[in-house]
Design a protein around this motif. Structure first.
Motif, PDB file in Angstrom:
ATOM      1  N   VAL A  40      -6.875  22.241   9.081  1.00 11.20           N
ATOM      2  CA  VAL A  40      -6.816  22.953  10.351  1.00 11.20           C
ATOM      3  C   VAL A  40      -5.837  24.114  10.182  1.00 11.20           C
ATOM      4  O   VAL A  40      -4.668  23.901   9.859  1.00 11.20           O
ATOM      5  CB  VAL A  40      -6.358  22.027  11.496  1.00 11.20           C
ATOM      6  N   VAL A  41      -6.315  25.329  10.384  1.00  8.52           N
ATOM      7  CA  VAL A  41      -5.463  26.516  10.260  1.00  8.52           C
ATOM      8  C   VAL A  41      -5.160  27.023  11.666  1.00  8.52           C
ATOM      9  O   VAL A  41      -6.043  27.553  12.354  1.00  8.52           O
ATOM     10  CB  VAL A  41      -6.137  27.627   9.430  1.00  8.52           C
ATOM     11  N   ASP A  42      -3.937  26.817  12.110  1.00  2.00           N
ATOM     12  CA  ASP A  42      -3.539  27.263  13.440  1.00  2.00           C
ATOM     13  C   ASP A  42      -3.165  28.738  13.392  1.00  2.00           C
ATOM     14  O   ASP A  42      -2.280  29.145  12.651  1.00  2.00           O
ATOM     15  CB  ASP A  42      -2.362  26.440  13.964  1.00  2.00           C
ATOM     16  N   ASP A  43      -3.847  29.526  14.225  1.00  3.70           N
ATOM     17  CA  ASP A  43      -3.704  30.978  14.207  1.00  3.70           C
ATOM     18  C   ASP A  43      -2.741  31.448  15.303  1.00  3.70           C
ATOM     19  O   ASP A  43      -3.078  32.271  16.140  1.00  3.70           O
ATOM     20  CB  ASP A  43      -5.077  31.633  14.377  1.00  3.70           C
ATOM     21  N   GLY A  44      -1.513  30.885  15.278  1.00  7.23           N
ATOM     22  CA  GLY A  44      -0.502  31.307  16.237  1.00  7.23           C
ATOM     23  C   GLY A  44      -0.718  30.783  17.639  1.00  7.23           C
ATOM     24  O   GLY A  44      -0.432  31.489  18.617  1.00  7.23           O
ATOM     25  N   SER A  45      -1.215  29.550  17.761  1.00  4.73           N
ATOM     26  CA  SER A  45      -1.462  28.975  19.086  1.00  4.73           C
ATOM     27  C   SER A  45      -0.163  28.790  19.865  1.00  4.73           C
ATOM     28  O   SER A  45       0.898  28.525  19.298  1.00  4.73           O
ATOM     29  CB  SER A  45      -2.166  27.616  18.960  1.00  4.73           C
ATOM     30  N   ALA A  66       0.989  33.228  11.641  1.00  3.48           N
ATOM     31  CA  ALA A  66       1.085  34.122  12.793  1.00  3.48           C
ATOM     32  C   ALA A  66      -0.312  34.558  13.184  1.00  3.48           C
ATOM     33  O   ALA A  66      -1.239  34.512  12.369  1.00  3.48           O
ATOM     34  CB  ALA A  66       1.940  35.342  12.442  1.00  3.48           C
ATOM     35  N   ASN A  67      -0.486  34.954  14.424  1.00  2.00           N
ATOM     36  CA  ASN A  67      -1.803  35.326  14.935  1.00  2.00           C
ATOM     37  C   ASN A  67      -2.385  36.501  14.148  1.00  2.00           C
ATOM     38  O   ASN A  67      -1.899  37.619  14.235  1.00  2.00           O
ATOM     39  CB  ASN A  67      -1.694  35.686  16.420  1.00  2.00           C
ATOM     40  N   GLN A  68      -3.423  36.214  13.349  1.00  2.00           N
ATOM     41  CA  GLN A  68      -4.067  37.229  12.516  1.00  2.00           C
ATOM     42  C   GLN A  68      -5.581  37.234  12.639  1.00  2.00           C
ATOM     43  O   GLN A  68      -6.245  38.064  12.036  1.00  2.00           O
ATOM     44  CB  GLN A  68      -3.695  37.020  11.042  1.00  2.00           C
ATOM     45  N   GLY A  69      -6.148  36.311  13.379  1.00  2.12           N
ATOM     46  CA  GLY A  69      -7.588  36.286  13.578  1.00  2.12           C
ATOM     47  C   GLY A  69      -8.322  35.295  12.694  1.00  2.12           C
ATOM     48  O   GLY A  69      -7.760  34.718  11.758  1.00  2.12           O
ATOM     49  N   ARG A 175     -12.394  39.123   2.599  1.00  2.00           N
ATOM     50  CA  ARG A 175     -11.707  40.388   2.391  1.00  2.00           C
ATOM     51  C   ARG A 175     -10.208  40.156   2.192  1.00  2.00           C
ATOM     52  O   ARG A 175      -9.631  39.228   2.766  1.00  2.00           O
ATOM     53  CB  ARG A 175     -11.890  41.311   3.592  1.00  2.00           C
ATOM     54  N   VAL A 176      -9.587  41.021   1.428  1.00  2.00           N
ATOM     55  CA  VAL A 176      -8.133  41.032   1.324  1.00  2.00           C
ATOM     56  C   VAL A 176      -7.595  41.679   2.590  1.00  2.00           C
ATOM     57  O   VAL A 176      -8.107  42.698   3.052  1.00  2.00           O
ATOM     58  CB  VAL A 176      -7.668  41.806   0.076  1.00  2.00           C
ATOM     59  N   GLY A 177      -6.578  41.086   3.181  1.00  2.00           N
ATOM     60  CA  GLY A 177      -6.042  41.616   4.426  1.00  2.00           C
ATOM     61  C   GLY A 177      -6.768  41.056   5.623  1.00  2.00           C
ATOM     62  O   GLY A 177      -7.518  40.077   5.530  1.00  2.00           O
ATOM     63  N   ALA A 178      -6.578  41.677   6.766  1.00  2.00           N
ATOM     64  CA  ALA A 178      -7.127  41.146   8.011  1.00  2.00           C
ATOM     65  C   ALA A 178      -8.623  41.395   8.159  1.00  2.00           C
ATOM     66  O   ALA A 178      -9.284  40.744   8.949  1.00  2.00           O
ATOM     67  CB  ALA A 178      -6.383  41.760   9.199  1.00  2.00           C
ATOM     68  N   GLY A 179      -9.179  42.351   7.401  1.00  2.00           N
ATOM     69  CA  GLY A 179     -10.589  42.666   7.565  1.00  2.00           C
ATOM     70  C   GLY A 179     -10.824  43.416   8.863  1.00  2.00           C
ATOM     71  O   GLY A 179      -9.919  43.979   9.465  1.00  2.00           O
TER      72      GLY A 179
END
Length: 311
Positions: A40-45, A66-69, A175-179
């Motif tokens: 489970v990858v929590d995206d800054g909840s 941290a929230n990255q999408g 993708r590398v980075g946020a895309g």
């Protein structure tokens, strides 16, 4: 035959999905083909998502970021996978107990394919994804020319990322980075399809709930079509099908100019500029709003000056 029955990792991106996360994790743990691990990858909840996931214990693992999408969440989860295969689940969707078994069997019986996707039911409309044109009377179907089908449709084949592939292929496809800030599912599946075709398991194994509390609820509709066009243009170089080129470029020509003003209004300047450059490169400079056109011209002029300085 290679036995992957204990070598599948499930990756669940999660954002403020506390109300539905337990159900999603339980469906992952109750599979007829047990997964090696559930990540489970929590995206800054800001809700109780991390606590809920952590309370399950092994084989559930929790990664916080941290929230990255969604794109970064799935990529970071895939990077942490210990299994040779990876399946994706969104925290706000429901899944059948036989989902993993069906997808793995589809991969095993279609070794020429690099990914297996399951049929997905859209709860709000009672419709089935992929489109009916991809189905027949067989339990599995090799989707020949997967890349070109997506390029021509302009949408992902695997609804709600109901997809399984090798971990190695998944790592290459992210993708590398946020895309892009939207259309991440399409972008990932296009990049994956440049490596090979997908196979479809026709049994419904995912119930997709658009608009539920979760990572799929955060997409900004205004940015979605622009990013989908850019993702298709990125993947177009891997296609030799004239029809794919015609349809992708037609979407750029017809929709691109109308998308730029709302992109500017919503502050998505970088996407507006990328779309404008693509219009320029494809000979549609007259359709670009004047203030964007001057920005593109200035960028091109700076690039030319740098090139001349190198000579």
């Amino acid at each position: 035959m290679t036995d992957h029955r204990s070598d599948v990792s499930i990756v669940i991106p999660c954002f403020n999905a506390g109300q539905v996360l337990s159900e999603c994790i339980e469906s992952a743990l109750s599979q007829t083909l047990p997964a090696r691990e559930v990540i489970v990858v929590d995206d800054g909840s800001s809700d109780s998502s991390i606590e809920i996931a952590s309370n399950f214990g092994p084989p559930v693992r929790v990664i916080s970021q941290a929230n990255q999408g969604a794109n970064c969440a799935r990529r970071n989860g895939t990077s942490a996978c210990r299994g040779s295969l990876v399946a994706f689940q969104d925290a706000d969707d429901s899944f059948s107990r036989t989902r993993l078994e069906e997808l793995v069997n589809a991969m095993e019986s279609n070794k020429e394919c690099i990914a297996a996707i399951g049929a997905t039911s859209v709860v709000s409309t009672n419709s089935i994804l992929p489109e009916a044109s991809f189905t027949d009377t067989q339990s599995t179907l090799h989707i020949a020319g997967t890349l070109d089908r997506m390029l021509q449709l302009g949408s992902p084949i695997a609804g709600a990322m109901n997809l399984l592939t090798t971990t190695a292929h998944a790592k290459d496809a992210f993708r590398v980075g946020a895309g892009y800030p939207a259309a991440n599912d399409l972008d990932f599946q296009l990049r994956l399809a440049t490596k090979g075709d997908f196979v479809l398991s026709r049994h419904v194994s995912c119930w997709y709930r658009p608009g539920a509390n979760g990572i799929t609820a955060r997409g900004a509709s205004g940015i979605q079509p622009a990013c989908a066009i850019l993702a298709c243009l990125d993947a177009l170089g891997a296609s030799s099908d004239p029809m794919s080129r015609q349809k992708v470029r037609a979407r750029l020509r017809e929709r691109g100019p109308t998308l730029i003003p709302p992109l500017l209004k919503s502050g998505h300047y970088q996407i507006a500029m990328q779309l404008s450059r693509r219009l320029l490169l494809n000979g549609h400079w007259h359709t670009i709003p004047r203030r964007i056109w001057w920005g593109v011209q200035e960028t091109a002029a700076r690039r030319d000056r740098k090139e001349r300085a190198k000579e």
